[in-house]
Write a protein that holds these residues in place. Sequence first.
Motif, short mmCIF file in Angstrom:
data_model
loop_
_atom_site.label_atom_id
_atom_site.label_comp_id
_atom_site.label_asym_id
_atom_site.label_seq_id
_atom_site.Cartn_x
_atom_site.Cartn_y
_atom_site.Cartn_z
N ASP A 30 5.46 34.82 3.67
CA ASP A 30 6.40 33.71 3.56
C ASP A 30 6.92 33.64 2.12
N ILE A 31 8.20 33.38 1.96
CA ILE A 31 8.82 33.35 0.63
C ILE A 31 8.33 32.14 -0.17
N ASN A 32 7.82 31.12 0.50
CA ASN A 32 7.37 29.88 -0.16
C ASN A 32 5.96 29.54 0.34
N PRO A 33 4.96 30.32 -0.11
CA PRO A 33 3.64 30.22 0.52
C PRO A 33 2.97 28.86 0.31
N GLN A 34 2.35 28.39 1.37
CA GLN A 34 1.65 27.10 1.37
C GLN A 34 0.14 27.25 1.33
N ALA A 35 -0.34 28.48 1.23
CA ALA A 35 -1.78 28.78 1.19
C ALA A 35 -1.92 30.17 0.58
N PRO A 36 -3.13 30.54 0.13
CA PRO A 36 -3.30 31.88 -0.45
C PRO A 36 -2.84 32.99 0.50
N THR A 37 -3.14 32.83 1.78
CA THR A 37 -2.51 33.71 2.79
C THR A 37 -1.51 32.87 3.57
N HIS A 38 -0.25 33.25 3.50
CA HIS A 38 0.79 32.62 4.32
C HIS A 38 1.74 33.73 4.75
N VAL A 39 1.51 34.19 5.96
CA VAL A 39 2.25 35.32 6.52
C VAL A 39 2.97 34.83 7.77
N LEU A 40 4.19 35.29 7.96
CA LEU A 40 4.96 34.99 9.17
C LEU A 40 4.90 36.20 10.09
N VAL A 41 4.61 35.95 11.35
CA VAL A 41 4.53 37.04 12.33
C VAL A 41 5.59 36.77 13.40
N VAL A 85 0.40 28.66 13.53
CA VAL A 85 1.27 27.52 13.84
C VAL A 85 2.63 28.03 14.30
N PHE A 86 3.08 27.54 15.44
CA PHE A 86 4.46 27.76 15.89
C PHE A 86 5.18 26.42 15.81
N ASN A 87 5.86 26.14 14.71
CA ASN A 87 6.69 24.94 14.66
C ASN A 87 7.80 25.11 15.70
N THR A 88 7.97 24.10 16.54
CA THR A 88 8.93 24.22 17.65
C THR A 88 9.84 23.00 17.65
N GLY A 89 11.09 23.24 17.27
CA GLY A 89 12.07 22.17 17.20
C GLY A 89 12.18 21.58 15.80
N ALA A 90 13.38 21.10 15.49
CA ALA A 90 13.66 20.58 14.15
C ALA A 90 12.73 19.43 13.78
N PHE A 97 15.31 29.59 13.63
CA PHE A 97 15.20 29.57 15.08
C PHE A 97 15.10 30.97 15.68
N HIS A 98 14.20 31.74 15.07
CA HIS A 98 13.70 33.02 15.59
C HIS A 98 12.19 32.82 15.57
N VAL A 99 11.57 32.85 16.74
CA VAL A 99 10.16 32.46 16.84
C VAL A 99 9.31 33.17 15.79
#
Length: 114
Positions: A30-41, A85-90, A97-99
């Motif tokens: 993630d470009i703006n990490p919120q934890a030591p590991t913050h990866v988007l899959v 975490v899958f944030n779903t909806g604004a 809005f790409h899962v």
Amino acid sequence: MTDCLFCKIVEGEVPAKIVRESERALAFRDINPQAPTHVLVIPREHRPDAAALAASSPEALAEVVGLAARVAADEGIADSGYRLVFNTGAGAGQTVFHVHAHLLGGRGLNWPPG
Ligand code: 5GP
Ligand code: ZN
């Protein structure tokens, strides 16, 4: 989708720090990490959210979760625990809005989240 940021990362048109790849999925920091590991899959195919992906390609959703687990092992947080975490909806904070699954770990994680 031509105007989707994460499709552009899949296509290599936008740079990202990729940590793992599989046939149907991609993991990057993630470009703006919120934890030591913050990866988007993400799945390579464009679907707006996790439910849409589950409906169209359950095997791709399973691959996203499996790739996240492998990244967690790589990062040394599989045993200490991590959050997917899958944030779903604004209203839940989804801005792209790409899962994507957020893989968060490497620090204490409060429950319930904010
Ligand atoms: P959402 O708010 O949709 O659940 O999560 C979107 C995430 O994408 C955010 O955590 C944000 O920091 C991340 N993000 C936004 N733009 C970029 C980008 O260009 N590159 C990367 N690697 N992450 C991004
Ligand atoms: Zn997309």
